[in-house]
Design a protein around this motif. Structure first.
Motif, short mmCIF file in Angstrom:
data_model
loop_
_atom_site.label_atom_id
_atom_site.label_comp_id
_atom_site.label_asym_id
_atom_site.label_seq_id
_atom_site.Cartn_x
_atom_site.Cartn_y
_atom_site.Cartn_z
N LEU A 503 -47.48 23.39 38.80
CA LEU A 503 -48.46 24.04 38.55
C LEU A 503 -49.18 24.67 39.59
O LEU A 503 -49.59 26.07 39.64
N ALA A 504 -49.33 23.94 40.74
CA ALA A 504 -50.12 24.48 41.78
C ALA A 504 -49.09 25.54 42.58
O ALA A 504 -49.66 26.35 43.22
N ALA A 505 -47.68 25.71 42.27
CA ALA A 505 -46.98 26.86 42.92
C ALA A 505 -47.22 27.98 42.19
O ALA A 505 -47.15 28.95 42.72
N VAL A 506 -47.89 28.05 40.95
CA VAL A 506 -48.10 29.11 40.10
C VAL A 506 -49.58 29.56 40.55
O VAL A 506 -50.12 30.60 40.67
N ASN A 507 -50.43 28.32 40.81
CA ASN A 507 -51.69 28.38 41.02
C ASN A 507 -52.25 27.54 41.92
O ASN A 507 -52.63 26.30 41.34
N PRO A 508 -52.28 27.85 43.03
CA PRO A 508 -52.83 26.73 44.19
C PRO A 508 -54.24 26.14 43.76
O PRO A 508 -54.59 25.15 44.32
N ARG A 509 -54.97 27.01 43.03
CA ARG A 509 -56.49 26.42 42.89
C ARG A 509 -56.30 25.54 41.62
O ARG A 509 -57.64 25.00 41.27
N ILE A 510 -55.37 25.10 40.85
CA ILE A 510 -55.58 24.47 39.95
C ILE A 510 -55.76 22.94 40.04
O ILE A 510 -55.34 22.42 41.04
N ILE A 511 -56.47 22.35 39.34
CA ILE A 511 -56.89 21.02 39.22
C ILE A 511 -56.17 20.30 38.18
O ILE A 511 -56.40 20.69 36.75
N VAL A 512 -55.19 19.28 38.24
CA VAL A 512 -54.50 18.63 37.15
C VAL A 512 -54.97 17.37 37.23
O VAL A 512 -54.78 16.61 38.20
N SER A 513 -55.52 16.81 35.97
CA SER A 513 -56.01 15.37 35.55
C SER A 513 -54.79 14.70 34.73
O SER A 513 -54.73 15.13 33.59
N GLU A 514 -54.23 13.76 35.17
CA GLU A 514 -53.44 13.02 34.27
C GLU A 514 -54.04 11.47 34.25
O GLU A 514 -54.33 11.01 35.39
N SER A 515 -54.13 11.02 33.08
CA SER A 515 -54.62 9.54 32.96
C SER A 515 -53.70 8.84 31.98
O SER A 515 -53.03 9.49 31.05
N SER A 516 -53.60 7.50 31.84
CA SER A 516 -52.72 6.73 31.06
C SER A 516 -53.27 5.52 31.13
O SER A 516 -54.39 5.03 31.66
N ALA A 517 -52.80 4.55 30.33
CA ALA A 517 -53.43 3.11 30.28
C ALA A 517 -53.36 2.33 31.48
O ALA A 517 -54.48 1.69 31.97
N PHE A 518 -52.38 2.46 32.17
CA PHE A 518 -52.02 1.44 33.35
C PHE A 518 -51.59 2.25 34.57
O PHE A 518 -51.26 1.58 35.58
N GLY A 519 -51.57 3.48 34.66
CA GLY A 519 -51.17 4.28 35.82
C GLY A 519 -50.04 4.41 36.03
O GLY A 519 -49.05 4.22 35.25
N SER A 520 -49.40 5.50 37.03
CA SER A 520 -48.25 5.81 37.13
C SER A 520 -47.34 4.97 37.99
O SER A 520 -46.06 5.24 38.18
N VAL A 521 -48.05 3.99 38.68
CA VAL A 521 -47.36 3.13 39.76
C VAL A 521 -47.36 1.50 39.38
O VAL A 521 -48.44 1.23 38.73
N GLY A 522 -46.49 0.97 39.21
CA GLY A 522 -46.23 -0.48 39.04
C GLY A 522 -45.52 -0.76 37.55
O GLY A 522 -45.17 0.22 36.91
N PRO A 523 -44.98 -1.93 37.31
CA PRO A 523 -44.23 -2.42 36.41
C PRO A 523 -44.41 -1.97 34.90
O PRO A 523 -43.96 -1.99 33.93
N TRP A 524 -46.01 -1.90 34.87
CA TRP A 524 -46.47 -1.53 33.33
C TRP A 524 -46.78 -0.11 33.30
O TRP A 524 -47.39 0.47 32.32
#
Length: 808
Positions: A503-524
């Motif tokens: 998305l930043a390649a399309v719009n360098p000003r974009i702010i992208v927020s991703e949220s989840s239960a336990f995050g993107s790193v780690g076994p959970w």
């Protein structure tokens, strides 16, 4: 790492409520100067204390500078004025009128520096009948309606874990301060902000009249006496090495459980596909599940549940949280020196920005540590200027911003609402084949109340993101947008070719927020992310029970941490918006709900790390003061919270009770002695409380300066004299609802920002044509074609979907 609030200067005059706001702003890069009186803050001795160091003080004041000022003297007052001239934000938490009497109150300092944002944080606000009352976490739990929903039926209500309130108030304070500062960047004018911790908890912790999700069953007014029978909303079962919790919400999840049980005939009836039917049969169903689970370990059950599509999570104590592999891998904790010579494992911080944690960097300052540095600064040391397009004061601060909102359920609703309420054009992206869970919780009504509360002020765009054309259209929207919000399983946006990088390649000003239960790193990282499982995994549930040996958990009717994690995320995004004014670049933001809960339990986790085995479920007894707790009052199921903090409170209490003889009683002379004789002092207070109605007891004790709060039930919030005086509620109407809904009018009180608008929540896809024409510049024929192909999804009565249109 370049933190987003680099160059923003914050003065902090707090001692309790508000400390955590300064910490959050410091984590995000602000220069926060903590100002203490010459004797030092009372919070420097706040419990728990380990090796002579207050754990709460160490955690809440990390990353700050520290100075001392005598605010009763001319020199100290002038130095404060000088610091205010060179600062952007003031956080102050003195009692109402304290600073104003010395001509250094918020209004005085704003006259000296018209660009200053001056935020006052008090227990009950700057006005109203409770203005001068004393607020503690326990008092706020009682008065906010949270306590009335916590505990087991037939038992006394149970106080939730300590620390959650302080952090919640801090997060909302940080958000409000940045919101007013963002407005100042566009108008050139600062303002005063009045924050009541009471209103923050009522509206922002776990609101009784706000987005509820699957815990709505615990919000009914049908239990005017006693606690809701919430244990089976998200039941807990013993297994080979502890306990696990399951969340059987969707039909497919129940079907997976039914198959695992061997398809018992007594539960074959399709009626058990519904939550109410399973809840009603819990006395027969629970023993079957417990027997099945008894031979499995927690990890085995979680793995097997994942394979079968059944959300299962282990119940962790605070000690187990500290040694959980996932939290090591995810960077949730950092090993650091929290005071000179004292190292500990501490929560690292709420959020990641561009893949880096914005969190713990330096330990809390010693008393007056930075006096020489800061008081020798040159007088023209002005704050860093951040350029922004100018507009007249009085507008909503996010007008002109566009948000593409893919968020779902409680967290998603709460996050998007923060931007919609303050003027952003929030476009909710909806797929009719995979509706938001809130839209599925209607309970027989035409519209779920949670949708009305959580989706107000938005527009809805029906779009099938499972089609290549849908992805192309989304990217066209993103090219002109400012923010993208999502709370899917980690990796989902990347699999859709909608990652931040793409998305930043399309719009360098974009702010992208991703949220989840336990995050993107780690076994959970791929675990299903329901709030009850997050609470269980992070130690919250283990502390939210009557004792360490009690099987029952008492957090079934809450949706914590969804609301506060949404607020954490909104605040982090706002910091990135401020940084974007300076750099022109957007950012990738990630917040795990588990990290939010662990930061808020930081006191217990760090204390347990420093003294293993010292932290457990305290029940209603404050481990560090007595008498304290929840006391029965005159009437049916009537209760009042009281906390005696110190010797002065004890002397005042003895006066109220007419027992002045106890002030000098050798058994009760100190806090330590009273704790040692807890049963005796509790009995003295309990006997007096039983003779008084809770409101009478509260008012009498508060008049004497003793923290006390009557247990309030949800309907009573609407007539509470302090909330009425502060205009805390208004009514939200929707054409699909039979009656208006009570709803928050505001949380913080801003001097110049207008109240929230109350435009009704859209139907799914209601503005699809409008947005396709206005933003995408599509013709009617192009829209009709995309609708017939299922790419665009307006409401079911759309003309392109009608039989006449389809055959034309």
């Amino acid at each position: 790492m370049a933190l987003p609030l680099h160059g923003v200067r914050v003065l902090e005059l707090t001692d309790g409520f508000g400390d955590t706001a300064g910490r959050f702003l410091a984590d995000l890069g602000a220069e926060v100067v903590r100002i203490e009186l010459p004797g030092g803050s009372a919070s420097r001795s706040a419990q728990p204390v380990r090796s002579g160091v207050s754990v709460p003080f160490a955690l809440r004041n990390a990353n700050k500078l520290g100075v001392t000022l005598d605010l009763d003297g001319d020199e100290g007052q002038e130095r404060l004025r000088d610091l205010a001239r060179r600062s952007d934000i003031l956080l102050e938490a003195f009692p109402p009128g304290f600073l104003a009497a010395r001509e250094i109150g918020a209004e005085h300092l704003c006259r000296i520096n018209p660009q200053l944002v001056a935020v006052s944080i008090t227990g009950f606000g700057q006005d109203g009948p409770y203005r001068d009352w004393t607020a503690t976490e326990q008092v706020l739990y009682a008065l906010s309606g949270v306590l009335s929903r916590s505990g087991e039926p037939g038992e006394q209500p149970l106080l939730p874990p300590h620390g959650l309130i302080d952090e919640t108030v801090g997060v909302h304070t940080a958000w409000s301060a940045l919101l007013a500062y963002f407005d100042r960047l566009h108008t050139g004018r600062g303002q005063t902000v009045d924050i009541s911790a009471f209103e923050v908890v009522v509206h922002g912790f776990d609101p009784g009249f706000g987005v509820q999700g699957s815990a709505a069953a615990g919000r009914s007014e049908d239990f005017p006496r006693g606690r809701p029978d919430a244990a089976n909303f998200y039941p807990v079962y013993r297994c080979a090495d502890g306990q696990v919790r399951i969340c059987l919400l969707a039909r497919r999840q129940w079907r997976g459980m039914f198959e695992w049980l061997g398809e018992p005939e007594e539960f074959a009836d399709p009626k058990y596909d519904t939550i109410p039917a399973r809840f009603a049969a819990s006395d027969r169903l629970n023993p079957l599940i417990e027997k099945l689970f008894s031979t499995y370990t927690r990890d085995e059950l979680v793995a097997e549940g994942a394979a079968r599509g059944i959300p299962i999570g282990g119940l962790n104590t605070v000690a187990e949280v500290l040694r959980t592999e996932h939290f090591d891998a995810s960077g949730t904790f950092v090993d650091a020196e929290i005071a000179s010579g004292l190292a500990a494992r501490v929560p690292s911080g709420y959020a990641k920005i561009n893949g880096e944690r914005a969190g713990f960097r330096t330990c809390a300052p010693e008393l007056g540590e930075h006096n020489r540095v800061l008081f020798s600064s040159v007088a023209d040391d002005a704050p860093v200027r951040i350029p922004a397009p100018l507009r007249e004061p009085g507008a909503r601060p996010f007008e002109g911003l566009r948000v593409l909102d893919m968020g779902v359920v409680v967290f998603g609703a709460e996050l998007g609402r923060q931007f919609a309420d303050y003027g952003a054009d929030v476009i909710k992206i909806e797929n009719s084949n995979f509706p938001d869970g809130l839209r599925q919780s209607k309970r027989g009504a035409a519209l779920a109340a949670s949708v009305a509360w959580g989706h107000r002020n938005r527009r809805s765009f029906g779009l099938n993101l499972r089609s290549p054309e849908g992805i192309r259209i989304f990217k066209r929207l993103a090219a002109e947008a400012d923010i993208v919000l999502a709370n899917f399983k980690p990796g989902t946006l990347a699999s859709m070719r909608l990652s931040y990088d793409e998305l930043a390649a399309v719009n360098p000003r974009i702010i992208v927020s991703e949220s989840s239960a336990f995050g993107s790193v780690g076994p959970w990282n791929k675990r299903l992310g329901y709030g009850p499982l997050v609470r269980a995994a992070c130690g919250v549930s283990a502390l939210w029970r009557y004792s360490d040996t009690a099987d029952g958990l008492c957090d079934g009717s809450t949706v914590y941490p969804d609301h506060i994690a949404g607020q954490v995320t909104a605040t982090t995004i706002l910091a990135a918006l401020i940084d974007r004014l300076r750099t022109g670049r957007g950012a990738a933001i990630e917040v795990a709900q588990a990290d939010a809960a662990i930061v808020q339990l930081g006191n217990q986790l760090v204390a347990e790390h420093l003294e293993p085995g010292s932290i457990g479920a305290p029940g209603n007894a404050d481990s560090y003061s007595a008498p304290s707790g929840v006391y029965a009052c005159a009437g049916d199921d009537e209760w009042c919270v009281v906390t005696v903090r110190d010797d002065a409170d004890w002397a005042r209490l003895c006066g109220v009770l007419g027992r002045s003889d106890l002030v000098d009683d050798s058994r009760f002379a100190t806090a330590e002695l009273r704790i040692g004789h807890r049963a005796e002092v509790d009995e003295v207070l309990a006997e007096w409380m039983l003779r008084h109605a809770p409101t009478e007891a509260m008012e009498t004790l508060q008049a004497a300066g003793i923290p006390a709060g009557a247990m309030v039930r949800l309907p009573e919030l609407l007539t509470n004299p302090q909330l009425v005086a502060r205009g805390a509620y208004t009514e939200l109407e929707h054409e699909l609802l039979p009656t208006p809904l009570p709803t928050a009018k505001q949380v913080a009180h801003f001097a110049t920002l207008p109240d929230w608008p109350l435009r009704q929540a859209p139907l799914a896809g209601e503005q699809t044509r409008e947005i396709a024409e206005e933003i995408l510049a599509l013709s009617t024929a192009e829209i009709d074609s995309l609708v017939r192909d299922g790419v665009l999804q307006p409401p079911a009565d759309d003309r392109a979907l009608s039989p006449v249109s389809s055959t034309a």
